[in-house]
Design an enzyme around this catalytic site. Structure first.
Site, short mmCIF file in Angstrom:
data_model
loop_
_atom_site.label_atom_id
_atom_site.label_comp_id
_atom_site.label_asym_id
_atom_site.label_seq_id
_atom_site.Cartn_x
_atom_site.Cartn_y
_atom_site.Cartn_z
N CYS A 1 -19.28 -1.32 3.89
CA CYS A 1 -18.27 -0.33 4.25
C CYS A 1 -18.79 0.41 5.48
O CYS A 1 -19.98 0.68 5.56
CB CYS A 1 -18.08 0.64 3.08
N ASP A 2 -17.89 0.72 6.39
CA ASP A 2 -18.34 1.39 7.62
C ASP A 2 -18.33 2.92 7.53
O ASP A 2 -18.62 3.60 8.50
CB ASP A 2 -17.50 0.92 8.81
N HIS B 1 -17.48 4.70 -1.38
CA HIS B 1 -16.54 5.81 -1.22
C HIS B 1 -16.81 6.90 -2.27
O HIS B 1 -15.88 7.59 -2.72
CB HIS B 1 -15.06 5.34 -1.30
N ASN C 1 -11.21 -4.06 0.72
CA ASN C 1 -11.11 -2.92 -0.19
C ASN C 1 -10.30 -3.27 -1.43
O ASN C 1 -9.58 -4.27 -1.42
CB ASN C 1 -10.43 -1.75 0.55
N ARG D 1 0.84 -1.21 0.00
CA ARG D 1 0.00 0.00 0.00
C ARG D 1 0.87 1.26 0.00
O ARG D 1 0.67 2.18 -0.79
CB ARG D 1 -0.90 -0.02 1.25
N TYR E 1 -14.96 10.51 1.09
CA TYR E 1 -13.96 10.08 0.10
C TYR E 1 -14.04 10.85 -1.21
O TYR E 1 -13.13 10.79 -2.04
CB TYR E 1 -14.08 8.57 -0.17
N ARG F 1 -0.02 7.29 4.46
CA ARG F 1 -0.99 6.63 5.34
C ARG F 1 -0.58 5.17 5.61
O ARG F 1 -0.69 4.67 6.71
CB ARG F 1 -2.38 6.69 4.70
C1 G6P Z 1 -12.76 3.54 6.69
C2 G6P Z 1 -13.13 3.03 5.34
C3 G6P Z 1 -12.41 1.75 5.04
C4 G6P Z 1 -10.94 1.97 5.17
C5 G6P Z 1 -10.55 2.58 6.49
C6 G6P Z 1 -9.13 3.09 6.35
O1 G6P Z 1 -13.22 2.68 7.67
O2 G6P Z 1 -14.50 2.81 5.19
O3 G6P Z 1 -12.73 1.34 3.75
O4 G6P Z 1 -10.23 0.76 5.02
O5 G6P Z 1 -11.37 3.67 6.79
O6 G6P Z 1 -8.41 2.87 7.48
P1 G6P Z 1 -6.83 2.99 7.55
O7 G6P Z 1 -6.64 3.33 8.97
O8 G6P Z 1 -6.28 1.65 7.14
O9 G6P Z 1 -6.39 4.08 6.62
MN MN Z 2 -14.81 1.67 3.19
#
Ligand code: G6P
Ligand code: MN
Length: 441
Positions: free
Chosen positions: A168-169, A198, A146, A92, A264, A284
């Site tokens: 998705c949360d 998103h 994702n 990533r 997003y 990130r």
């Molecule tokens: C939210 C999004 C997820 C994503 C996460 C990112 O919950 O809905 O799709 O994976 O944020 O988290 P991170 O801490 O890995 O950047």
């Molecule tokens: Mn998501």
């Protein structure tokens, strides 16, 4: 007979929050067997041993185990919670840096970071769903993997009949923040939302008395009364990325006040403002590796070393609760309202009926029934159509491994300004992802 739950990608840094909710709500879920499955032996063994001890020492009756053997894990499963990450956060961060070095968004679900992640993840997830079909065809798959937007398009294209819900949360987190702003509980409000994962908008926020609160929110934002929303999610609270993101979401709403945006959209409507704050040396992905990831596995190691989890605690938030709430709705046929990704099938009347869209849906034991949206305006429709074409072209690339298809997908992404940049980013990403993408011809 009790229910068997399997965490696919059990070694994920997102697992602990879900494991905590499952432990607390095991009785109401009739959960008797929990398996952590992962192809990463080290991670699943660390989190698996931790979870066994933690569950046992907190008096849980659930039979916990962990394995790298897929056939064993899936045997007689009732629910599979899916969240996998081929290449881990390491890949990533590599993707993010390549994109940023060419001045484009590197985020792992939006922009070309999402393309690269999709190329890694689509084959792996399709393989898993094929296995589910063979080993435990009656099981429900709840997918958090994702980039959900692209992945859900691939899943429903290849397995239109599969018992899978792609979730998705983010919508629930934002809805929680809106509810908090109005001094209400999430359950007091009915949210109307449409879009892609998103990539969506809220059109109405209806309260207990049938009053739409969106106009009030709009007035408060346009008048400068508020410039951000307080987070509703314990997991993200205090994290500067999310603090900035929530502020940017309000700033987007101010500039496009018709509907309330999913945060997003910041990567598509204001990519320049996003990149400005990004650090190509520390992205990130790096932040997650040095924070959440490091912390979780160090804690597992410590607990295993001292032989007790008694002074350890897992923290649950929206992410864990949301997926478990959905499993509960299926088990008890509650027909509660959630937001899911499903084929449109006319819900948005002026959008491709076969395309996967993100919509509110009532969930019960036969799955999700989405609500009707009707016609959407030209601005949102135009953005969604190009984004959908990008997603579909990305799926096609993952399935056909065609280079021409890849460059066309990349050019369809709104974050790519021209062919020169698109090709450079694609070629560099390809070089470092060959092992996952396969050979493009
Ligand atoms: C939210 C999004 C997820 C994503 C996460 C990112 O919950 O809905 O799709 O994976 O944020 O988290 P991170 O801490 O890995 O950047
Ligand atoms: Mn998501």
């Amino acid at each position: 007979m009790g229910n068997k739950f399997v965490m696919v990608g059990g070694g994920s840094t997102q697992s602990p929050g879900i494991l905590e909710v499952l432990r607390k709500r095991a009785t109401e879920l009739n959960l008797t067997e929990l398996v952590l499955y992962d192809n990463d032996e080290k991670r699943v063994s660390l989190l698996g041993q931790y979870t066994e001890m933690y569950y046992k020492e907190t008096g849980s009756k659930v039979n916990v185990s962990y394995t790298t053997n897929l056939d064993e894990a899936f045997y007689k499963a009732d629910f599979l919670f899916l969240q996998i990450r081929p290449g881990l956060n390491k890949q990533r961060a590599i993707d993010e840096k390549i994109c940023l070095s060419h001045g484009v968004v590197g985020q792992e679900t939006c922009g070309i970071g999402g393309f690269s992640f999709a190329m890694r993840v689509i084959p792996a997830v399709l393989e898993i769903i094929q296995k589910v079909k063979e080993i435990c065809p009656d099981a429900w798959i709840l997918n958090y993997t994702n980039p959900e937007a692209i992945l859900s398009e691939a899943i429903y294209k290849e397995f239109p009949e599969a018992k899978v819900l792609c979730i998705c949360d983010m919508p629930i987190s934002i809805e929680g923040a809106i509810a908090k702003y109005f001094g209400k509980e999430h359950k007091d409000l009915t949210f109307k939302y449409f879009g892609l994962n998103h990539f969506g908008w809220w059109t109405n926020i209806i309260d207990e008395n049938g009053v739409d609160l969106l106009p009030q929110l709009r007035t408060d934002v346009l008048s400068g009364k508020i410039d951000t929303l307080l987070m509703s999610n314990e997991e993200t609270e205090g994290d500067q990325y999310w603090i900035d993101t929530y502020r940017q979401m309000i700033s987007l709403f101010k500039r496009f006040p018709e509907y309330f945006p999913n945060c997003y959209l910041q990567y598509y409507l204001t990519p320049d403002e996003m990149i400005e704050h990004d650090n190509v040396k520390f992205t990130r992905g790096d932040y997650v590796m040095q924070g959440r990831e490091k912390h979780i596995f160090e804690e597992c190691e410590r607990v295993i070393e001292v032989g007790t989890a008694k002074d350890s605690k897992l923290h649950a938030g929206v992410h864990g609760n949301y997926i478990v709430d959905i499993a509960y709705a299926i088990i008890h046929n509650t027909r509660e309202r959630f937001v899911v990704n499903k084929k449109n099938h006319g819900a948005i009347s002026n959008f491709d009926p076969e395309a996967v869209v993100e919509l509110p849906a009532y969930i019960g034991s036969s799955g999700a029934e989405t609500i009707n949206i009707g016609e959407i305006p030209t601005f949102q429709k135009g953005l969604m159509e190009m984004q959908k074409a990008y997603e579909q072209k990305t799926v096609e690339t993952a399935l056909t491994k065609s280079y021409q298809s890849a460059i066309e997908a990349v050019m369809l992404n709104k974050t790519i300004p021209n062919y020169t940049v698109g090709k450079k980013v694609l070629d560099e990403l390809y070089t470092v992802n060959k092992e996952y993408w396969g050979v493009l011809r």
